[in-house]
Design an enzyme around this catalytic site. Structure first.
Site, short mmCIF file in Angstrom:
data_model
loop_
_atom_site.label_atom_id
_atom_site.label_comp_id
_atom_site.label_asym_id
_atom_site.label_seq_id
_atom_site.Cartn_x
_atom_site.Cartn_y
_atom_site.Cartn_z
N LYS A 18 0.48 -1.23 -0.73
CA LYS A 18 -0.03 -0.01 -0.14
C LYS A 18 0.77 1.77 0.00
CE LYS A 18 -1.16 0.14 4.92
NZ LYS A 18 -0.31 0.92 5.44
N THR A 19 2.27 0.83 0.73
CA THR A 19 2.89 2.02 0.76
C THR A 19 3.16 2.86 -0.93
OG1 THR A 19 3.47 1.72 2.95
CG2 THR A 19 4.35 3.18 1.54
N GLN B 183 -6.26 -5.03 11.14
CA GLN B 183 -5.95 -4.44 11.54
C GLN B 183 -5.80 -3.60 12.52
OE1 GLN B 183 -1.84 -4.40 10.08
NE2 GLN B 183 -2.73 -4.74 7.83
N ASP C 6 -4.06 7.16 4.71
CA ASP C 6 -3.26 6.13 4.70
C ASP C 6 -3.80 5.63 6.30
OD1 ASP C 6 -1.69 3.04 4.82
OD2 ASP C 6 -0.21 4.62 5.18
N GLU C 7 -3.76 3.82 6.91
CA GLU C 7 -4.01 3.69 7.67
C GLU C 7 -5.86 3.92 8.71
OE1 GLU C 7 -2.49 1.29 8.98
OE2 GLU C 7 -0.71 1.13 8.24
N ARG D 282 3.69 -9.18 10.91
CA ARG D 282 5.27 -8.62 10.96
C ARG D 282 6.23 -8.94 10.12
NH1 ARG D 282 3.02 -4.54 9.86
NH2 ARG D 282 1.48 -5.89 10.02
#
Length: 719
Positions: free
Chosen positions: A33-34, A258, A227-228, A601
């Site tokens: 996504k980044t 998340q 984002d997020e 992670r």
């Protein structure tokens, strides 16, 4: 400049090139996504011709904002990277430009915890309070909750009241909470200080009250990307609605699996129900994972599938197969730590640097046993906790010196005027405070006006003033890193640390200088002293990383947004992970999402572990339900789990599940209800504590109160 569309998968390509209107991207962990966000920014600039200054890109940490700026700079070649910031950082930009609308100067202070504690210290001394009345930590929490809930219009006191009126409100306060709260507002007004919560609230107030300013920002921000989005709260959502009100070009990215910050106000419904608020939204699913091996993803998918309140989806592997996911059962916590140490040494012997290995856990107390074993085995490690980097004494001192050059504020003055020693002790500081109070001026002004006073004889006050005046005269035009180095040298601060033999503190200052240099290279023309100072208060521990070859240890919450080659997730026991405080089904689903975040992670290797023993309350430790949630075929156990222990764990978990179902039904009574207890008789409900699942009841025939479970058989009666 490379082709920004090159190498994108189908979903990423669609996300990058769909520029107009409302776009929602559901992006799984490790799905790039980044990359999509930075490529989309570059696509808007390079291919469409949008000016970077007309794009807002919101991330949730300064670290990710810096990373985004660097990526976009490489893609566009433009030093102007628009507004790439956190919500709070963006609000600082708005307020620096438009704070005049609330009669605040551009040089307002952004307050961090250390600043707030310094203010509390003044209030406690003035009003005779001690830490027995309230600790600073509890006072900060009280102020935050009061601002957000009890007195949501508090900001009108800061904006509309004069300093004298606010001071009177503080001086006439009687209750401890009122004394601290109004004392804090008075101290804020005195130095034009805004804390974390104020930034968004003040920005929203300006937008609501001033149509001209609101429209200026709405028209300027032609494209907004967030984002997020699963972590967004009500205030941030309101700000987003205002900002996209003109062009209506909004691009949001998030993963409902998340969502781990509901305790901080995040509401995943903003993401899940986005299509209800904006029916024209286009939804894009990005599920291809580029971070983790298929083995790790199988564990993650199997785990999160047990949550019922979620969008059904699976992470799709793109990497080749790797090592199995190991699961270890220890007879004791020490044996669990020894197993981790052994595995880490095996990895290290195979050429894996210690820095590529991270230990995650639910709570910090779990590190004690691990640390003891690692010290014994001589495994180097660092804990991402304790004092935040930007909260360390020497870092706060250095930043206070910089703030003296820009603002000459009382908080910074009180911190560094006598560091190093200049004979400006308590007696002389009291004199300056009294003079400043009587003459309505700052402490620095008070010092300047009294350099020839008898009280200042034998001090180095004149040299301190000379230092500040000389460096402040051209600090705004010089690189921040250069100014920082010079003031640490000329003030004698670094010499003081060298004399004390404080090498670690000197190393931290070197790290600060490096972070300032990196800030300058990523922010370009914006890298001014004032810009740096207003944003540095928002920085966190994760914004400065050590390059040392050490195993990293951190909580799962701290690891959010990060990735590591090898992850050890320890303490996977009921009462630890999930936390023993988990008492509703919604909270249990959040705990499972937190476990999902931990698992995702890991890039190359994942190691899960738990141990027998007893919890703080004396109860037996059982394997976490999250381990049992994972399909057995995806785990490689170091030894088979004993059938009787598995059965015991299942019985225990089933019992807890039943309790959660009963809690779900909620309380049958409210505060003030009269009830009949089958044994204690009649009573009155004083309080409902849903966290503990209990009523606080005053029974008619008892002198003291009782906490009674909400599951108890109670009947409502008339008064």
């Amino acid at each position: 400049m490379e082709d920004v569309l090159q190498g994108l998968n189908v979903a990423q390509y669609e996300a990058v090139t769909t520029t107009e209107g409302m776009v929602r991207v559901i992006a799984g962990a490790g799905s790039g996504k980044t990359r999509a966000l930075s490529r989309r920014f570059a696509y808007l600039v390079n291919d469409i011709g949008i000016l970077p200054g007309n794009i807002l890109c919101v991330t949730f940490t300064n670290k990710s904002a810096n990373e985004m700026r660097q990526r976009i700079h490489l893609l566009t070649g433009d030093n102007d990277t628009g507004y790439i910031n956190t919500f709070h950082g963006f609000c600082v930009s708005v307020l620096q430009e438009d704070s005049y609308a609330v009669q605040y100067p551009k040089s307002f202070l952004v307050l961090d915890h250390a600043d707030i504690d310094a203010m509390l210290k003044i209030i406690y001394e003035e009003r005779g309070l001690t830490l027995r009345n309230m600790t600073f930590s509890k006072a900060r929490d009280m102020i935050e909750m009061r601002k957000l809930t009890k007195e949501p219009l508090y900001y009108l006191d800061l904006i509309q009241m004069s300093l004298e009126e606010l001071q009177e409100k503080y001086r006439t306060a009687v209750e401890t909470n009122d004394i601290i709260f109004y004392g804090y507002l008075y101290q804020q007004k005195k130095c034009f200080g805004l804390d974390y919560d104020d930034l968004i609230i003040f920005t929203l107030y300006i937008f609501e009250q001033n149509e001209e300013i609101r429209e200026k920002w709405q028209k300027r921000l032609e494209y907004i990307m967030i984002d997020e989005f699963q972590d967004i709260d009500k205030l941030q959502y309101r700000l987003m609605e205002v900002l996209c009100g003109y062009h209506k070009n909004l691009f949001i990215v998030g993963d409902p699996d998340q969502t781990i910050y509901t305790w901080r106000g995040a509401d995943v419904k903003f993401l899940l129900d986005f299509d209800k608020h904006f029916p024209s939204v286009k939804t894009i699913m990005m599920m291809e994972n580029y971070r983790s091996t298929p083995e790790i993803l199988s564990v993650a998918n199997s785990l999160i599938a047990k949550n019922k309140n979620r969008m059904q989806k699976d992470l799709l592997p793109t990497l080749p197969g790797g090592k199995p996911v190991f699961c270890h059962h220890g007879k004791t916590a020490e044996e669990e730590a020894v197993w981790m140490a052994k595995k880490i040494e095996e990895l290290h012997e195979d050429g894996v640097p210690y820095r590529d290995i991270t230990i995650l856990y639910r709570a910090h107390y779990l590190t004690r046993t691990v640390e003891e074993v690692f010290l014994k085995e001589k495994i180097p490690y660092t804990i991402y906790s304790g004092i935040q980097f930007f909260g360390r004494m020497e870092i706060k001192d250095a930043l206070s010196y910089l703030r003296m050059l820009a603002y000459k504020d009382d908080l910074s003055f009180a911190r560094v005027a006598n560091v190093p020693k200049r004979n400006l002790g308590e007696r002389r500081m009291a004199f300056l405070r009294e003079y400043a109070e009587q003459n309505q001026c700052s402490l620095y002004d008070a010092l300047q006006k009294n350099l020839d006073h008898e009280m200042m004889k034998g001090t180095k006050a004149a040299s301190f003033v000379s230092l500040i005046e000389n460096l402040a005269s051209n600090a705004a035009e010089r690189p921040v890193s250069e100014v920082l180095s010079e003031i640490l040298d000329l003030s004698g601060y670094e010499k003081m640390l060298r004399t004390e033999g404080s090498q670690e503190r000197l190393d931290n200052l070197a790290e600060l200088k490096q972070s300032v240099y990196e800030y300058e290279t990523t922010c370009g023309e914006e890298a001014t002293l004032e810009h740096y100072l207003t944003h540095v208060a928002l920085f966190t521990n994760n914004d400065v990383e050590s390059g040392k070859d050490q195993v990293r240890m951190m909580t799962v919450h701290s690891a959010k947004g990060l990735e590591f080659p090898y992850v050890f997730l320890c303490g996977m026991n009921e009462g630890i992970f999930p936390s023993r405080k988990t008492n509703t089904k919604q909270a249990m689903e959040e705990e499972r999402r937190l476990a999902f975040v931990a698992v995702t992670r890991a890039k190359k290797g994942l190691f899960l572990s738990e141990a027998e023993g007893r919890n703080f309350d004396g109860s037996m430790r059982y394997p976490s339900r999250f381990l049992l949630d994972i399909d057995e075929k995806y785990l490689t156990h170091t030894e088979p789990l004993a059938k009787d222990r598995y059965a015991e764990a299942r019985r225990y978990i089933d019992g807890k599940e039943k309790y959660l179902e009963e809690q779900e039904k909620g309380a049958s009574f409210i505060s003030g209800d009269r009830i009949q207890h089958p044994i204690f008789g009649k009573g009155t409900i004083l309080e409902v504590d849903m966290e503990r699942g209990a009523y606080l009841i005053r029974f008619d025939k008892m002198q003291t109160f009782r906490s009674i479970s909400i599951r108890a058989k109670l009947e409502k009666i008339d008064f």
